[in-house]
Design a protein around this motif. Structure first.
Motif, PDB file in Angstrom:
ATOM      1  N   ALA A 226       6.618  57.613  29.651  1.00 31.74           N
ATOM      2  CA  ALA A 226       7.286  56.772  28.832  1.00 31.74           C
ATOM      3  C   ALA A 226       8.847  56.318  29.487  1.00 31.74           C
ATOM      4  CB  ALA A 226       7.845  57.851  27.704  1.00 31.74           C
ATOM      5  N   ALA A 227       8.857  57.609  30.453  1.00 33.85           N
ATOM      6  CA  ALA A 227      10.396  57.068  31.834  1.00 33.85           C
ATOM      7  C   ALA A 227       9.829  55.352  31.911  1.00 33.85           C
ATOM      8  CB  ALA A 227      10.903  58.047  32.289  1.00 33.85           C
ATOM      9  N   ARG A 228       8.531  55.786  32.959  1.00 38.83           N
ATOM     10  CA  ARG A 228       8.650  54.043  33.299  1.00 38.83           C
ATOM     11  C   ARG A 228       7.620  52.949  32.225  1.00 38.83           C
ATOM     12  NH1 ARG A 228       5.064  58.117  36.440  1.00 38.83           N
ATOM     13  NH2 ARG A 228       3.470  58.176  35.171  1.00 38.83           N
ATOM     14  N   ALA A 229       7.419  53.459  31.253  1.00 42.27           N
ATOM     15  CA  ALA A 229       7.085  52.760  30.085  1.00 42.27           C
ATOM     16  C   ALA A 229       8.200  51.834  29.437  1.00 42.27           C
ATOM     17  CB  ALA A 229       6.018  52.906  28.938  1.00 42.27           C
ATOM     18  N   LEU A 230       9.573  52.958  29.725  1.00 41.18           N
ATOM     19  CA  LEU A 230      10.518  52.312  29.041  1.00 41.18           C
ATOM     20  C   LEU A 230      11.384  51.338  29.847  1.00 41.18           C
ATOM     21  CD1 LEU A 230      13.425  54.576  27.618  1.00 41.18           C
ATOM     22  CD2 LEU A 230      14.718  52.525  29.383  1.00 41.18           C
ATOM     23  N   ALA A 231      11.359  51.576  31.448  1.00 39.19           N
ATOM     24  CA  ALA A 231      11.902  51.131  32.845  1.00 39.19           C
ATOM     25  C   ALA A 231      11.466  49.152  32.470  1.00 39.19           C
ATOM     26  CB  ALA A 231      11.723  51.665  33.679  1.00 39.19           C
ATOM     27  N   HIS A 232       9.822  49.280  32.608  1.00 35.39           N
ATOM     28  CA  HIS A 232       9.119  48.766  32.643  1.00 35.39           C
ATOM     29  C   HIS A 232       9.510  47.145  31.726  1.00 35.39           C
ATOM     30  CE1 HIS A 232       5.290  46.308  32.636  1.00 35.39           C
ATOM     31  NE2 HIS A 232       5.960  45.667  33.942  1.00 35.39           N
ATOM     32  N   ASP A 233       9.488  48.582  30.557  1.00 37.18           N
ATOM     33  CA  ASP A 233      10.074  47.067  28.976  1.00 37.18           C
ATOM     34  C   ASP A 233      10.736  46.006  29.374  1.00 37.18           C
ATOM     35  OD1 ASP A 233       8.765  46.719  25.814  1.00 37.18           O
ATOM     36  OD2 ASP A 233      11.259  47.081  25.793  1.00 37.18           O
ATOM     37  N   GLN A 234      12.067  47.458  29.416  1.00 42.94           N
ATOM     38  CA  GLN A 234      13.096  47.037  29.023  1.00 42.94           C
ATOM     39  C   GLN A 234      14.436  45.980  30.754  1.00 42.94           C
ATOM     40  OE1 GLN A 234      16.078  46.650  26.513  1.00 42.94           O
ATOM     41  NE2 GLN A 234      14.272  46.481  25.891  1.00 42.94           N
ATOM     42  N   TRP A 235      13.701  46.264  31.657  1.00 45.08           N
ATOM     43  CA  TRP A 235      14.661  46.010  32.851  1.00 45.08           C
ATOM     44  C   TRP A 235      13.300  45.391  33.551  1.00 45.08           C
ATOM     45  CZ3 TRP A 235      18.462  46.162  31.762  1.00 45.08           C
ATOM     46  CH2 TRP A 235      20.142  45.759  33.378  1.00 45.08           C
ATOM     47  N   ARG A 236      12.325  44.167  33.465  1.00 43.53           N
ATOM     48  CA  ARG A 236      11.222  43.821  34.697  1.00 43.53           C
ATOM     49  C   ARG A 236      11.925  42.520  34.477  1.00 43.53           C
ATOM     50  NH1 ARG A 236       7.382  44.500  30.316  1.00 43.53           N
ATOM     51  NH2 ARG A 236       6.883  42.179  29.044  1.00 43.53           N
ATOM     52  N   THR A 237      12.769  42.437  33.761  1.00 42.91           N
ATOM     53  CA  THR A 237      13.447  40.915  34.153  1.00 42.91           C
ATOM     54  C   THR A 237      15.044  40.690  34.707  1.00 42.91           C
ATOM     55  OG1 THR A 237      14.779  41.092  31.958  1.00 42.91           O
ATOM     56  CG2 THR A 237      13.195  39.592  32.157  1.00 42.91           C
ATOM     57  N   ASN A 238      15.036  41.966  35.654  1.00 40.61           N
ATOM     58  CA  ASN A 238      16.113  41.986  36.539  1.00 40.61           C
ATOM     59  C   ASN A 238      15.617  42.603  37.803  1.00 40.61           C
ATOM     60  OD1 ASN A 238      16.983  43.596  33.611  1.00 40.61           O
ATOM     61  ND2 ASN A 238      18.674  43.050  34.634  1.00 40.61           N
ATOM     62  N   VAL A 239      14.697  42.342  38.530  1.00 48.59           N
ATOM     63  CA  VAL A 239      14.232  43.042  40.083  1.00 48.59           C
ATOM     64  C   VAL A 239      14.370  41.302  40.907  1.00 48.59           C
ATOM     65  CG1 VAL A 239      12.779  44.699  38.543  1.00 48.59           C
ATOM     66  CG2 VAL A 239      11.804  42.357  39.158  1.00 48.59           C
ATOM     67  N   HIS A 240      14.457  40.151  40.144  1.00 44.65           N
ATOM     68  CA  HIS A 240      14.476  39.547  40.686  1.00 44.65           C
ATOM     69  C   HIS A 240      15.839  38.784  41.586  1.00 44.65           C
ATOM     70  CE1 HIS A 240      11.443  38.542  38.630  1.00 44.65           C
ATOM     71  NE2 HIS A 240      11.809  38.196  37.456  1.00 44.65           N
ATOM     72  N   GLY A 241      16.455  38.677  42.952  1.00 46.29           N
ATOM     73  CA  GLY A 241      17.388  38.734  43.877  1.00 46.29           C
ATOM     74  C   GLY A 241      17.852  37.915  43.764  1.00 46.29           C
ATOM     75  N   PRO A 242      18.939  37.404  43.942  1.00 44.53           N
ATOM     76  CA  PRO A 242      19.507  35.499  43.935  1.00 44.53           C
ATOM     77  C   PRO A 242      19.316  34.939  44.926  1.00 44.53           C
ATOM     78  CG  PRO A 242      21.275  37.280  44.871  1.00 44.53           C
ATOM     79  CD  PRO A 242      19.970  38.332  44.345  1.00 44.53           C
ATOM     80  N   PRO A 243      18.321  33.847  44.475  1.00 42.42           N
ATOM     81  CA  PRO A 243      18.821  32.923  43.676  1.00 42.42           C
ATOM     82  C   PRO A 243      18.408  32.651  42.460  1.00 42.42           C
ATOM     83  CG  PRO A 243      17.750  31.385  44.596  1.00 42.42           C
ATOM     84  CD  PRO A 243      17.442  32.533  45.795  1.00 42.42           C
ATOM     85  N   VAL A 244      17.364  33.773  42.275  1.00 39.49           N
ATOM     86  CA  VAL A 244      16.766  33.137  40.820  1.00 39.49           C
ATOM     87  C   VAL A 244      17.344  33.698  39.626  1.00 39.49           C
ATOM     88  CG1 VAL A 244      14.517  34.407  39.595  1.00 39.49           C
ATOM     89  CG2 VAL A 244      14.138  33.651  41.917  1.00 39.49           C
ATOM     90  N   SER A 245      18.043  35.349  40.036  1.00 41.74           N
ATOM     91  CA  SER A 245      19.697  35.856  39.223  1.00 41.74           C
ATOM     92  C   SER A 245      20.102  34.769  38.448  1.00 41.74           C
ATOM     93  CB  SER A 245      19.722  37.416  39.609  1.00 41.74           C
ATOM     94  OG  SER A 245      20.305  37.027  40.915  1.00 41.74           O
ATOM     95  N   TRP A 246      20.877  33.854  39.925  1.00 41.21           N
ATOM     96  CA  TRP A 246      21.923  33.245  39.087  1.00 41.21           C
ATOM     97  C   TRP A 246      21.494  31.850  38.661  1.00 41.21           C
ATOM     98  CZ3 TRP A 246      23.029  32.773  45.442  1.00 41.21           C
ATOM     99  CH2 TRP A 246      23.544  33.649  45.839  1.00 41.21           C
ATOM    100  N   ASP A 247      20.662  31.678  39.169  1.00 44.23           N
ATOM    101  CA  ASP A 247      19.673  29.677  38.312  1.00 44.23           C
ATOM    102  C   ASP A 247      19.200  29.496  36.993  1.00 44.23           C
ATOM    103  OD1 ASP A 247      21.316  29.577  40.992  1.00 44.23           O
ATOM    104  OD2 ASP A 247      20.002  28.450  41.538  1.00 44.23           O
ATOM    105  N   LEU A 248      18.657  31.438  37.295  1.00 41.30           N
ATOM    106  CA  LEU A 248      17.668  31.221  35.341  1.00 41.30           C
ATOM    107  C   LEU A 248      18.805  30.870  34.644  1.00 41.30           C
ATOM    108  CD1 LEU A 248      14.078  33.222  36.044  1.00 41.30           C
ATOM    109  CD2 LEU A 248      14.603  30.266  36.564  1.00 41.30           C
TER     110      LEU A 248
END
Length: 332
Positions: A226-248
């Motif tokens: 459940a801990a793994r599934a929760l992290a994957h569901d909620q935070w997989r969009t937040n693994v991208h560093g700059p410039p992706v995180s800046w520019d999307l």
């Protein structure tokens, strides 16, 4: 001695629930709190975007002692004089309990003005102008300025006796070194230890003053799956560093580029474990790197079980302290 605080995620939790969580966190032994000022979540699954500044007034009133910080990007979505007024009012109402971290922003929040998204070097130059304007206003000066931002005869009539710190937000050595030129402290996010060590060293070796803050992303559940599934569901969009995180510029785009991110990749950016002793060990390692304040962000949308478990079993394993009042060390 290290401060361990609660990160209030406006992108994931409705404001009323988040307020109750902040109160519960103080009761559980967390000695600080912070949030980020977003207009958009990072994913449609996160699903929230409460207004940080109105929430902060309620949170400071509802809690007894904990200081609150906010990560903000002045210059596009916000005029710097408005941010100075917000900082000044909260600082006057709650002396020593408020700080603001200033960064150059992300397109997902700032594009709403329709003004275009500047290059990173332009955004940094704009941020530095904003910092100087905010500081001058907090000192009581009348400010007029013509540059990347324009100010016409602005003056703050309500100001705090002691100016709250203006902290620099950095995720790289280069930005940390640059922040050392102007900031009253630094905040970054969890990364491999060698990366964090280089960021800390870059800030301090360049003359950086004030407290070092770390926002630590974590996922906990008594069930490891459940801990793994929760992290994957909620935070997989937040693994991208700059410039992706800046520019999307939308939650939909973040979801699109993150469709095939694996749980293993998420675990590189989030501390995922069902073992509370392991979480305590990870937090102690961050403290050993020299961070003065570590803000715990459980990436799930439900916060109560995390707050209770960490208050009962994790914080007692750590040398938790209360922070000194937040006052700018150098009003530059």
């Amino acid at each position: 001695m290290t401060v361990y605080g609660f990160h209030a995620s406006h992108e994931q939790v409705p404001p009323a629930e988040l307020l109750a969580a902040a109160v519960r966190a103080e009761e559980a032994g967390f000695t600080a709190a912070m949030c980020s000022d977003h207009f958009s979540p990072w994913s449609e699954r996160q699903g929230q975007s409460g207004f940080a500044w109105s929430w902060l007034g309620s949170a400071l009133q509802a809690t007894d002692q904990v200081p609150f910080g906010v990560v903000n990007a002045p210059g596009q979505r916000y005029h710097p004089a408005i941010i100075a007024q917000a900082i000044g009012s909260l600082g006057a109402m709650y002396p020593g309990r408020f700080w603001a971290a200033l960064g150059s922003g992300e397109a997902s929040n700032e594009h709403i003005t329709g003004g275009g998204w500047p290059r990173k070097d332009v955004r940094n130059a704009r941020l530095l102008e904003c910092v100087d304007i905010i500081r001058a206003l907090l000192r009581g000066e009348e400010v007029s300025h013509d540059g990347l931002v324009t100010v016409d005869r602005a003056r703050l009539w309500t100001r705090p006796e002691a100016v709250p710190p203006l902290v620099g937000a950095a995720c790289s050595e280069a930005t940390a070194r640059w922040c050392a030129q102007w900031a009253d402290g630094l905040i970054t996010v969890n990364a491999p230890h060698e990366t964090l060590r280089r960021i800390v060293d870059a800030y301090r070796s360049a003359g950086g003053v004030g407290r070092l803050h770390l926002q630590a992303h974590l996922s906990w559940d008594p069930d490891p799956d459940a801990a793994r599934a929760l992290a994957h569901d909620q935070w997989r969009t937040n693994v991208h560093g700059p410039p992706v995180s800046w520019d999307l510029d939308s939650a939909e785009l973040f979801d699109s580029v993150s469709e095939h991110v694996s749980p293993e990749r998420v675990a590189e950016a989030v501390n995922v474990s069902a073992d509370l002793a392991q979480h305590a060990a990870w937090l102690q390692e961050y403290a050993d790197l020299g961070f003065d304040a570590i803000m715990l962000h459980h990436v799930g949308r439900e916060q109560s079980a995390f707050i209770d478990a960490f208050g009962e079993q994790v914080l007692p394993q750590l040398a938790v302290t209360r922070p000194e009042p937040y006052v700018a060390e150098n009003v530059r």
